[in-house]
Design an enzyme around this catalytic site. Structure first.
Site, PDB file in Angstrom:
ATOM      1  N   SER A   1       0.800  -1.224   0.000  1.00  0.00           N
ATOM      2  CA  SER A   1       0.000   0.000   0.000  1.00  0.00           C
ATOM      3  C   SER A   1       0.838   1.283   0.000  1.00  0.00           C
ATOM      4  CB  SER A   1      -0.919   0.009   1.221  1.00  0.00           C
ATOM      5  OG  SER A   1      -0.149  -0.042   2.407  1.00  0.00           O
ATOM      6  N   CYS A   2       2.161   1.168  -0.026  1.00  0.00           N
ATOM      7  CA  CYS A   2       3.041   2.344   0.066  1.00  0.00           C
ATOM      8  C   CYS A   2       3.307   2.927  -1.322  1.00  0.00           C
ATOM      9  CB  CYS A   2       4.352   1.930   0.740  1.00  0.00           C
ATOM     10  SG  CYS A   2       5.615   3.204   0.763  1.00  0.00           S
TER      11      CYS A   2
END
Length: 114
Positions: free
Chosen positions: A8-9
């Site tokens: 999710s980064c």
């Protein structure tokens, strides 16, 4: 080459895309899903020490003051998402983050590895 990241980064996704475009094929280790081995955690702490902790993260903000004083190795073992990302291990050693100096190391004419 191994890239420790979070799915999710945004920064990790940018790094992975840039590395792929530059001809690298890193093994991606999602610190949340895959975890970080004790050996890798030891190496990361040895290389970066306290700088391996992402103090801007949501996880960090959720810790108590007492927890924030804990040894970085203990914190990262308990909360792998606290790791500043991406951490990249290549044949030349370790890097952390995706700032211009790290990008230059991997994207500016360095021989490619997989």
């Amino acid at each position: 080459m191994r890239l420790f990241s979070l799915k999710s980064c945004d920064t990790c996704r940018k790094a992975l895309k840039s590395l792929a475009e530059a001809g690298y094929g890193p093994e991606v280790i999602d610190v949340r899903k895959d975890g970080v081995s004790e050996a890798d955690l030891t190496a990361i702490i040895a290389q970066f020490g306290d700088a391996a902790i992402n103090r801007a993260s949501t996880t960090w903000r959720g810790l108590s003051e007492a927890e924030k004083q804990t040894d970085p190795a203990v914190l990262l073992a308990a909360h792998p998402t606290l790791m500043k990302r991406p951490v990249i291990q290549s044949q030349d050693g370790w890097t952390i983050g995706w700032k211009p100096d790290v990008q230059a190391k991997y994207l500016d004419g360095v021989p490619k590895e997989t």
